[in-house]
Design a protein around this motif. Sequence first.
Motif, PDB file in Angstrom:
ATOM      1  N   HIS A 113      11.811  31.751  39.567  1.00  0.00           N
ATOM      2  CA  HIS A 113      10.625  32.584  39.317  1.00  0.00           C
ATOM      3  C   HIS A 113      11.034  34.024  39.581  1.00  0.00           C
ATOM      4  N   GLU A 114      10.921  34.866  38.566  1.00  0.00           N
ATOM      5  CA  GLU A 114      11.432  36.233  38.666  1.00  0.00           C
ATOM      6  C   GLU A 114      10.491  37.210  37.966  1.00  0.00           C
ATOM      7  N   VAL A 115      10.471  38.423  38.476  1.00  0.00           N
ATOM      8  CA  VAL A 115       9.827  39.546  37.796  1.00  0.00           C
ATOM      9  C   VAL A 115      10.958  40.481  37.380  1.00  0.00           C
ATOM     10  N   SER A 116      11.128  40.648  36.069  1.00  0.00           N
ATOM     11  CA  SER A 116      12.230  41.454  35.535  1.00  0.00           C
ATOM     12  C   SER A 116      11.691  42.750  34.944  1.00  0.00           C
ATOM     13  N   THR A 117      12.487  43.798  35.098  1.00  0.00           N
ATOM     14  CA  THR A 117      12.142  45.082  34.488  1.00  0.00           C
ATOM     15  C   THR A 117      13.112  45.364  33.343  1.00  0.00           C
ATOM     16  N   PHE A 118      12.575  45.982  32.301  1.00  0.00           N
ATOM     17  CA  PHE A 118      13.328  46.295  31.095  1.00  0.00           C
ATOM     18  C   PHE A 118      13.095  47.751  30.735  1.00  0.00           C
ATOM     19  N   VAL A 119      14.096  48.373  30.145  1.00  0.00           N
ATOM     20  CA  VAL A 119      13.992  49.764  29.690  1.00  0.00           C
ATOM     21  C   VAL A 119      14.602  49.875  28.297  1.00  0.00           C
ATOM     22  N   ARG A 120      14.186  50.907  27.605  1.00  0.00           N
ATOM     23  CA  ARG A 120      14.819  51.197  26.308  1.00  0.00           C
ATOM     24  C   ARG A 120      16.010  52.093  26.575  1.00  0.00           C
ATOM     25  N   GLU A 121      17.137  51.733  25.975  1.00  0.00           N
ATOM     26  CA  GLU A 121      18.369  52.504  26.087  1.00  0.00           C
ATOM     27  C   GLU A 121      18.854  52.733  24.667  1.00  0.00           C
ATOM     28  N   ASN A 122      18.829  53.969  24.210  1.00  0.00           N
ATOM     29  CA  ASN A 122      19.204  54.293  22.826  1.00  0.00           C
ATOM     30  C   ASN A 122      18.406  53.479  21.808  1.00  0.00           C
ATOM     31  N   GLY A 123      17.122  53.281  22.091  1.00  0.00           N
ATOM     32  CA  GLY A 123      16.234  52.558  21.186  1.00  0.00           C
ATOM     33  C   GLY A 123      16.239  51.055  21.321  1.00  0.00           C
ATOM     34  N   ASP A 124      17.134  50.487  22.138  1.00  0.00           N
ATOM     35  CA  ASP A 124      17.225  49.029  22.319  1.00  0.00           C
ATOM     36  C   ASP A 124      16.673  48.628  23.682  1.00  0.00           C
ATOM     37  N   TRP A 125      15.964  47.509  23.717  1.00  0.00           N
ATOM     38  CA  TRP A 125      15.522  46.975  25.005  1.00  0.00           C
ATOM     39  C   TRP A 125      16.733  46.469  25.786  1.00  0.00           C
TER      40      TRP A 125
END
Length: 167
Positions: A113-125
């Motif tokens: 069970h995890e809470v993950s964070t994501f960001v856009r880097e050069n338009g890609d997730w």
Amino acid sequence: MKNEDTCPCKSGRTFGECCGPIIAGEAKAKTAEALMRARYSSYVTGDVEFLRSSAVQAIREVFDLEASKAWSAQSRWHGLEVMRTEKGGEKDDTGVVEFRALYTANGEFCNHHEVSTFVRENGDWKFEDGELVGERPELREEPKVGRNDPCPCGSGKKYKKCCGKDK
């Protein structure tokens, strides 16, 4: 895995319609959740290079490809449950996905069970970070009764001499 097989991420779509093209680099993940699903499916299919390429630079630098391959191959994967998302849409630059990945490793059933964070880097997730969520402790409805406290049954005796005698 064949494109016509049901996608391991449990989206209800085929692998070829869902995670397959993202893992193969033929399509970009449009949302943080889509990337999370593809990352799970890459463990199932053993294509762990995708895990490295779909992470931010800091993670790519320390990613252990061989250990990830071994763990992926030794585990039996049961499914993914996405519990919630925050942002992570097509017009966002950040997103959060809370999920449970179910698998068996070394003969033991695991509920990751995890809470993950994501960001856009050069338009890609890209996957940025993950925090494990522990199971919530069971909470009592009534206060705890100590051995020397009066018995809650109202007998006037100490708990240890009454209802707690056999405990």
